[in-house]
Design an enzyme around this catalytic site. Structure first.
Site, PDB file in Angstrom:
ATOM      1  N   SER A  34      11.464  64.120  17.737  1.00 18.23           N
ATOM      2  CA  SER A  34      11.682  65.025  18.865  1.00 18.23           C
ATOM      3  C   SER A  34      10.391  65.782  19.125  1.00 18.23           C
ATOM      4  O   SER A  34       9.513  65.862  18.250  1.00 18.23           O
ATOM      5  CB  SER A  34      12.808  66.008  18.536  1.00 18.23           C
ATOM      6  OG  SER A  34      12.822  67.094  19.444  1.00 18.23           O
ATOM      7  N   TYR A  63      17.098  72.069  13.063  1.00 20.23           N
ATOM      8  CA  TYR A  63      16.762  70.810  13.732  1.00 20.23           C
ATOM      9  C   TYR A  63      15.262  70.555  13.684  1.00 20.23           C
ATOM     10  O   TYR A  63      14.811  69.446  13.353  1.00 20.23           O
ATOM     11  CB  TYR A  63      17.255  70.874  15.171  1.00 20.23           C
ATOM     12  CG  TYR A  63      17.041  69.612  15.971  1.00 20.23           C
ATOM     13  CD1 TYR A  63      17.903  68.540  15.849  1.00 20.23           C
ATOM     14  CD2 TYR A  63      15.993  69.508  16.880  1.00 20.23           C
ATOM     15  CE1 TYR A  63      17.733  67.377  16.599  1.00 20.23           C
ATOM     16  CE2 TYR A  63      15.798  68.356  17.639  1.00 20.23           C
ATOM     17  CZ  TYR A  63      16.674  67.299  17.491  1.00 20.23           C
ATOM     18  OH  TYR A  63      16.486  66.154  18.240  1.00 20.23           O
TER      19      TYR A  63
END
Length: 628
Positions: A188, A201
């Site tokens: 990401s 995350y």
């Protein structure tokens, strides 16, 4: 091409021509690099690709794209419904095999690896796309450590475990090394730079980035290629539900953890998330295309970011100095409503009255009533409690704590034992009354008094609050304290405690550290009608006392008739202290009934250790604020 051929054959040519020839070769190499496609099948049949996280999002899209490309796909899903949806898309020139498993468990990893090896057989596994993931957003101050463990199990440890299971040591085993295959790890932009509110995350993606770099270097001799795809914000269920998921985590956090932030800040934050994310989110097929290219191109880039401006912004942020990046994050994600802790008043020092607690049936009904007197809210309500502070001041003045109790019984008369009253000083009573009249608040009776002038009000539940304006000697003290504090209306002057035995109560007050300011032996009975009381009711004793380091006055008052009401609500005078246990011991030594210390969570001021003693039936609390 003749110039190039001549240059390469050693034929005499100018440096300019030679340089141009080399430039053309480099350009041709750069243009062709990574774009050539691998053959779509082996001599033993279609190449086999394992894709995880296929229930939705990138995984679901990549399964369809890979099948269309001719790959045989093993699709790992978390739910039976996800697997059924995948199976419905299979068929055609390629096949799909689904496996339902929780990759955050060893059993799930084992099941997925076993099916992948069985399907690949002697061909070996050509591709592994580690796409499964979850996002548990939250701020570090209230997101529990288990949310980090929960996130890391799937976003990082599961990928490591699956990859490990499919990289056996013997190269002839039916796995990645057998096929000289590829590992594609879905990271990401949060693996490039870590944005606030998403620590778990981002940490998992940073870990995956580091793991991928090392895996790529270590597996290159075995012919296994490793790629990282870093999506920006895409229109996936994970991204579009981010704000609501964040809010659920906030609401589930302990009240003490939420207190420094406040409900108003939380609502403003989630509203901004739910507005901003859909505005920047892009088509997830952009990422699906990049993932497919990692499988079909002969030499794709080892790291690919997908999306428009978002990846560029993240790379710029990652290159900034830490403090500059912090300010940039605040500018990008900050909301107009600051966390409650940043708007709190300066914490009370030790040995001052920190607040006066008043029980009310409804915060919604009582808060505007007190605001009419000049109090303002401090942060937001939490667990049925709300702090209010008086008008501006240069030093600490006691707060007002409204405590909601819908089942609170009816209060008794203002002279009953165990009850308390709050007094607010004003320089000009007539002016104050005019202001309150404009807000439709009127005294219960006409103002009265000689040495002082008082106007008495009942709050929506009958608690007695009165305005008082002194004349004579005591007014000099009050005016001086107001000047010293830089105070303006409302200026809390005193809290009165009604007792049945003033002698014992005064001794108790002295034991608690209160110093006598004045004993009033001839009370002003002309003030009683302002309370709705007859002049002949009578007052036995009034003592005004204060803590040496405080200007707020505690008043001990004994009436000639002080009935007790069993249903008296437990309002409290709270004192900020450093040692709650020591204060309780001192109170017990003075013969006072005590309550042991307990941990309490206040709005805005956070956690505190609170013990209590009783002067007659009047509650006095010792509070040590732990977060101040």
């Amino acid at each position: 091409m003749d110039a190039i051929t001549s240059a390469l054959n050693g034929t005499s040519t100018s440096p300019l021509v030679l340089g141009g020839a080399i430039g053309l070769l480099l350009a041709k190499k750069l243009l062709s690099s990574g774009r050539a496609r691998e053959p779509s099948a082996t001599s033993l049949g279609a190449r086999v690709v394992l894709i995880t996280g296929c229930d939705s999002g990138f995984g679901r899209g990549l399964v369809e794209a890979a099948l269309a490309e001719g790959f045989e796909v093993v699709a790992a899903c978390y739910t039976p419904d996800g697997a059924a949806a995948i199976e419905a898309t299979g068929g055609g020139v390629a096949t799909v095999t689904t496996v339902v498993a929780d990759l955050a468990t060893p059993e799930g990893v084992e099941a997925v690896a076993r099916v992948a090896k069985e399907v690949a057989g002697a061909r070996g596994l050509y591709g592994l796309v580690n796409n499964a993931g979850r996002c548990v957003p939250g701020n570090c101050g209230w997101a529990p450590p288990v949310s980090f463990e929960y996130t890391m199990k799937l976003n990082f440890h599961a990928h490591v475990a699956v990859t490990y299971a499919l990289l056996p040591v013997p190269v002839w085993k039916p796995a990645l090394r057998r096929a000289k295959g590829r590992v594609v790890n879905v990271s990401s932009v949060c693996g490039i730079a870590a944005p606030p509110t998403n620590a778990a995350y981002s940490a998992s993606k940073h870990a995956l980035e580091a793991y991928s770099d090392i895996l790529r270097a270590e597996e290159e001799p075995f012919g296994v290629k490793v790629f990282v795809v870093e999506p920006g914000t895409m229109r996936t269920p994970l991204a579009l539900s981010y704000g609501d998921t964040w809010k659920k985590g906030y609401d589930a956090a302990p009240a003490a953890r939420r207190a420094p932030y406040g409900a108003a800040w939380a609502e403003a934050t989630v509203q901004k998330m739910n507005t901003d994310i859909p505005n920047v989110a892009e088509d997830p097929q952009i990422t699906v295309k990049a993932l497919l290219e990692c499988l079909v191109l002969a030499d794709p880039p080892t790291r690919v970011t997908t999306g428009g401006a978002i990846p560029t912004i993240y790379r710029v942020l990652a290159a900034l100095p830490d403090k500059t990046r912090d300010r940039a994050w605040d500018a990008l994600g900050g909301v107009a409503v600051p966390p409650a802790a940043l708007t709190r008043p300066s914490p009370p020092k030790s040995r001052v009255v920190s607040h006066v607690s008043i029980r009310v049936r409804s915060l919604a009904a009582s808060t505007p009533w007190y605001e009419a007197f000049g109090y303002t809210r401090v942060g937001a309500a939490a667990d049925g409690m709300l702090f209010l502070e008086p008008g501006a001041s240069s030093i600490w003045r006691p707060l007002l704590l409204l405590v909601e109790d819908a089942a609170m019984p009816q209060r008794g008369a203002c002279y009953e034992a165990g009850l308390s009253r709050l007094s607010l000083y004003v320089d000009d009573l007539d002016k104050a009354l005019s202001r309150l009249t404009d807000k439709r608040l009127t005294p219960i009776h006409p103002p009265g008094g000689k040495g002082g002038t008082a106007a008495v009000f009942h709050d929506p539940d009958g608690y007695c609050v009165y305005l008082i304006s002194f004349h004579g000697a005591i007014s000099l003290y009050v005016r001086f304290m107001g000047w010293w504090k830089g105070a303006r209306d409302a200026n809390p002057f005193s809290c009165t405690l009604n007792v049945t035995d003033a002698r014992r109560a005064n001794a108790a007050f002295e034991a608690l550290g209160f110093k006598t300011l004045v004993d009033i032996t001839s009370p002003d009975r002309d003030m009683l009608p302002a309370f709705g009381l007859p002049r002949d009711l009578g007052i036995e004793s009034i003592r005004l006392a204060l803590l040496p380091s405080d200007g707020f006055i505690g008043i001990v008052m004994e009436w000639t008739s002080t009935p007790k009401t069993a249903a008296t609500p437990s309002n409290a005078l709270a004192i900020s202290v450093d040692d709650v246990a020591g204060e309780l011991a001192r109170a017990e030594k003075a013969g006072l009934r005590t309550e042991p210390a307990t941990l309490r969570s206040y709005p805005v001021l956070g956690e505190a250790l609170v013990g209590a003693c009783f002067v007659d039936d009047c509650r006095v609390e010792f509070v040590r604020f732990l977060d101040c």
